[in-house]
Structure formats: structure tokens, C-alpha cells
Design a protein around this motif. Sequence first.
Motif, PDB file in Angstrom:
ATOM      1  N   LEU A  96       0.842  -1.207   0.000  1.00  0.00           N
ATOM      2  CA  LEU A  96       0.000   0.000   0.000  1.00  0.00           C
ATOM      3  C   LEU A  96       0.875   1.254   0.000  1.00  0.00           C
ATOM      4  O   LEU A  96       0.540   2.258  -0.632  1.00  0.00           O
ATOM      5  N   ALA A  97       2.013   1.195   0.704  1.00  0.00           N
ATOM      6  CA  ALA A  97       2.897   2.359   0.768  1.00  0.00           C
ATOM      7  C   ALA A  97       3.628   2.563  -0.563  1.00  0.00           C
ATOM      8  O   ALA A  97       3.835   3.690  -1.005  1.00  0.00           O
ATOM      9  N   ARG A  98       4.003   1.476  -1.215  1.00  0.00           N
ATOM     10  CA  ARG A  98       4.788   1.583  -2.444  1.00  0.00           C
ATOM     11  C   ARG A  98       3.922   1.907  -3.664  1.00  0.00           C
ATOM     12  O   ARG A  98       4.380   2.560  -4.597  1.00  0.00           O
ATOM     13  N   PHE A  99       2.685   1.414  -3.645  1.00  0.00           N
ATOM     14  CA  PHE A  99       1.787   1.626  -4.788  1.00  0.00           C
ATOM     15  C   PHE A  99       0.558   2.388  -4.278  1.00  0.00           C
ATOM     16  O   PHE A  99      -0.446   1.784  -3.906  1.00  0.00           O
ATOM     17  N   PRO A 100       0.617   3.728  -4.269  1.00  0.00           N
ATOM     18  CA  PRO A 100      -0.445   4.511  -3.619  1.00  0.00           C
ATOM     19  C   PRO A 100      -1.821   4.333  -4.269  1.00  0.00           C
ATOM     20  O   PRO A 100      -2.820   4.660  -3.650  1.00  0.00           O
ATOM     21  N   GLN A 101      -1.860   3.823  -5.510  1.00  0.00           N
ATOM     22  CA  GLN A 101      -3.178   3.622  -6.127  1.00  0.00           C
ATOM     23  C   GLN A 101      -3.911   2.413  -5.541  1.00  0.00           C
ATOM     24  O   GLN A 101      -5.103   2.247  -5.776  1.00  0.00           O
ATOM     25  N   LEU A 102      -3.181   1.568  -4.817  1.00  0.00           N
ATOM     26  CA  LEU A 102      -3.824   0.402  -4.189  1.00  0.00           C
ATOM     27  C   LEU A 102      -4.625   0.845  -2.971  1.00  0.00           C
ATOM     28  O   LEU A 102      -4.158   1.647  -2.178  1.00  0.00           O
ATOM     29  N   ALA A 103      -5.824   0.273  -2.828  1.00  0.00           N
ATOM     30  CA  ALA A 103      -6.618   0.507  -1.616  1.00  0.00           C
ATOM     31  C   ALA A 103      -6.821  -0.834  -0.942  1.00  0.00           C
ATOM     32  O   ALA A 103      -6.851  -1.864  -1.613  1.00  0.00           O
ATOM     33  N   SER A 104      -6.949  -0.798   0.375  1.00  0.00           N
ATOM     34  CA  SER A 104      -7.209  -2.052   1.079  1.00  0.00           C
ATOM     35  C   SER A 104      -8.713  -2.169   1.320  1.00  0.00           C
ATOM     36  O   SER A 104      -9.348  -1.210   1.749  1.00  0.00           O
ATOM     37  N   ILE A 105      -9.263  -3.327   0.998  1.00  0.00           N
ATOM     38  CA  ILE A 105     -10.680  -3.578   1.303  1.00  0.00           C
ATOM     39  C   ILE A 105     -10.721  -4.757   2.256  1.00  0.00           C
ATOM     40  O   ILE A 105     -10.346  -5.870   1.896  1.00  0.00           O
ATOM     41  N   SER A 106     -11.155  -4.481   3.495  1.00  0.00           N
ATOM     42  CA  SER A 106     -11.162  -5.536   4.502  1.00  0.00           C
ATOM     43  C   SER A 106     -12.599  -5.935   4.818  1.00  0.00           C
ATOM     44  O   SER A 106     -13.419  -5.091   5.199  1.00  0.00           O
ATOM     45  N   SER A 107     -12.895  -7.229   4.628  1.00  0.00           N
ATOM     46  CA  SER A 107     -14.268  -7.688   4.882  1.00  0.00           C
ATOM     47  C   SER A 107     -14.618  -7.504   6.357  1.00  0.00           C
ATOM     48  O   SER A 107     -15.730  -7.105   6.693  1.00  0.00           O
ATOM     49  N   ASP A 115      -9.187   0.454 -14.911  1.00  0.00           N
ATOM     50  CA  ASP A 115      -8.320   1.595 -14.697  1.00  0.00           C
ATOM     51  C   ASP A 115      -7.449   1.368 -13.456  1.00  0.00           C
ATOM     52  O   ASP A 115      -7.898   0.758 -12.478  1.00  0.00           O
ATOM     53  N   ALA A 116      -6.228   1.874 -13.511  1.00  0.00           N
ATOM     54  CA  ALA A 116      -5.292   1.660 -12.391  1.00  0.00           C
ATOM     55  C   ALA A 116      -5.857   2.158 -11.054  1.00  0.00           C
ATOM     56  O   ALA A 116      -5.491   1.657  -9.990  1.00  0.00           O
ATOM     57  N   SER A 117      -6.779   3.127 -11.128  1.00  0.00           N
ATOM     58  CA  SER A 117      -7.343   3.665  -9.875  1.00  0.00           C
ATOM     59  C   SER A 117      -8.252   2.640  -9.182  1.00  0.00           C
ATOM     60  O   SER A 117      -8.583   2.795  -8.012  1.00  0.00           O
ATOM     61  N   ALA A 118      -8.664   1.603  -9.929  1.00  0.00           N
ATOM     62  CA  ALA A 118      -9.536   0.565  -9.337  1.00  0.00           C
ATOM     63  C   ALA A 118      -8.685  -0.619  -8.884  1.00  0.00           C
ATOM     64  O   ALA A 118      -8.944  -1.765  -9.230  1.00  0.00           O
ATOM     65  N   SER A 119      -7.645  -0.323  -8.117  1.00  0.00           N
ATOM     66  CA  SER A 119      -6.721  -1.370  -7.663  1.00  0.00           C
ATOM     67  C   SER A 119      -6.892  -1.610  -6.168  1.00  0.00           C
ATOM     68  O   SER A 119      -7.057  -0.658  -5.406  1.00  0.00           O
ATOM     69  N   PHE A 120      -6.861  -2.860  -5.784  1.00  0.00           N
ATOM     70  CA  PHE A 120      -7.100  -3.145  -4.362  1.00  0.00           C
ATOM     71  C   PHE A 120      -6.408  -4.409  -3.891  1.00  0.00           C
ATOM     72  O   PHE A 120      -6.068  -5.291  -4.682  1.00  0.00           O
ATOM     73  N   ILE A 121      -6.213  -4.451  -2.584  1.00  0.00           N
ATOM     74  CA  ILE A 121      -5.812  -5.691  -1.911  1.00  0.00           C
ATOM     75  C   ILE A 121      -7.001  -6.083  -1.044  1.00  0.00           C
ATOM     76  O   ILE A 121      -7.468  -5.277  -0.239  1.00  0.00           O
ATOM     77  N   LEU A 122      -7.490  -7.277  -1.231  1.00  0.00           N
ATOM     78  CA  LEU A 122      -8.586  -7.751  -0.388  1.00  0.00           C
ATOM     79  C   LEU A 122      -8.003  -8.359   0.877  1.00  0.00           C
ATOM     80  O   LEU A 122      -7.051  -9.129   0.821  1.00  0.00           O
ATOM     81  N   ASP A 123      -8.600  -8.006   2.008  1.00  0.00           N
ATOM     82  CA  ASP A 123      -8.113  -8.511   3.291  1.00  0.00           C
ATOM     83  C   ASP A 123      -9.251  -9.289   3.954  1.00  0.00           C
ATOM     84  O   ASP A 123     -10.322  -8.723   4.194  1.00  0.00           O
TER      85      ASP A 123
END
Length: 255
Positions: free
Chosen positions: A32-43, A120-128
Motif C-alpha cells: 500500500l505504501a509503495r503503490f499509492p493507487q492500491l486501496a485495502s478492502i477488509s471484509s 483503470d489503475a485507480s480501481a486497484s485493491f488488496i482484499l483482506d
Amino acid sequence: MSTVTKQLRKAARVILIGAPGVGKGTQSERLLARFPQLASISSGDLLRENVRRRTPLGLEAEAAIQSGELVPDSMILNLISNDMKSKGWLLPKSESPVQSSASLSSSSPAGIPSPAHSVDASASFILDGFPRTAAQATSLDELVPVNFVVHLITPPSVILARIASRWVHEPSGRVYNTDFHPPKVQGKDDVTGEALTQREDDSLETWTQRLKKFEETSQALLEHYDRRRCLFRVEGDSSDEISPKLFAEFERRFC
Ligand code: AMP
């Protein structure tokens, strides 16, 4: 870790799978710190927010969360899809599967039909915390296809050794590790000088059980993503050993 940031050229939809103690949280924070376009989505966070706001879904989920049971798959899926719709990453059902712009796609790489999702790159996420089961992974494929699943691997013997050298100052929650973050004085908290202890749930037996359970429950999920050819295995004895390999692969795929 360095503070270099990198831009993504296309959407990264990421899941990290790893045994307890492998440093999933650490890798996630670093990505998340290295790729600022990534957002975390935590269930878990989405659920807790609904409980706090006393929404109908929150009220329904509350008992399950408190007892540590899993909530129904359909509920989590609704939460995640609503969250992504509110961010503009998914078209509402009535509009899908119309491709209203060049940055929207309506099928996954595996050819599974899905609602139109933004590429689009802005729709990037890590699912948690999701998907936890192969059934949840199948439902997720239909919603939005994940395109990078990382299996973080550290030998169980290394994880167990790390746990065995973990000491805590219970009143403050400060954590030490006699191998790589020792207290200034052996057995004493740096700030208060009080005695350090080992957590009861850090016992070797508890951790051996946890690791075994992960092996059993993760198998189907890993196979699911292996079949979809988006699984990347990365191995290391420590988070610092794993991160550079993970970053390199991430950049190769998305930057
Ligand atoms: P977590 O913060 O991920 O530990 O999640 C807290 C609680 O939320 C879990 O104990 C479950 O009750 C529920 N939960 C979170 N994610 C899921 C999921 N993928 N499937 C079912 N229940 C979930």
C-alpha cells in the motif's frame, strides 16, 4: 524499507494468502505504501462498520462476528460489491454488462462472465479477509476477477522459532523479539523496566495447531487460483526477504 512509490499502469486486484505469522499484514502495508493507487478492502472492517452504524446487515451479522463464526457468503459479497460500486469500480447490475467506456471490461481473463468492472489503475485493491474459502473465491470471480494472488511462504519451523522468541510487555502491548528486536535489558520493557512475558496463545502447541489448520483450509483456495493461473508463490524466512521479490513481480505485472 524504502519510501519509493510507483505508479500502476493497469488495475491490480490482489489477494495475499499466507499462514498465520508469515507477515501478511506487513507485506500488505508495504504494498500500500509503495503503490499509492492500491486501496485495502477488509471484509472484517466493512462488517464492523455496519455493526457500528446499526444497519440491517450489521444487525444480522453481529452475533456471528461476536462468536467468531463466518457470516454467510452472500452477505460478504454484498458488502464488497456495494463498496466497489460506491467507488465507481463496478457498474450497478441494471447497467451491466454494458461496456460504457474503454476502461470497463465485462469478462475475466478466464472467460468467466462478470459485471462490468473498471480496469483503470485507480480501481486497484488488496482484499483482506476475503475470500476465505474456494466457494467465496468462485463468487468473487463472478463479481470482479482477481488478477494477482500471492502465496506467502515461510517454513513452519521458522515461524515457530520466531514465535518462541517473542516477548511482550502486557500493560502497553509492546512486542519484542529476542532475535531481531531485543529489549535493551534482557526480559525487561524498554520504557517501564517491567517484566516481559510470553503470551499463552503463543505456545508451540497452539501455533502448531494454527499452522496445521491453515494448511488444511487454504488448500482449496490455492488450487482455485492455481487453476486460474494467477497464483504467484514467494518464499522467504523473513518479511524483508520476501518484500523485494514481491515488489519485483508486482512491478513486472502492473507498472
Ligand atoms: P477479520 O477482521 O477478518 O478477522 O473478520 C472478523 C469477523 O468477520 C470474522 O470472525 C467473521 O465473523 C467475519 N468475516 C470477515 N471476513 C469474512 C469472510 N470472508 N467470510 C465470512 N465471514 C467473514
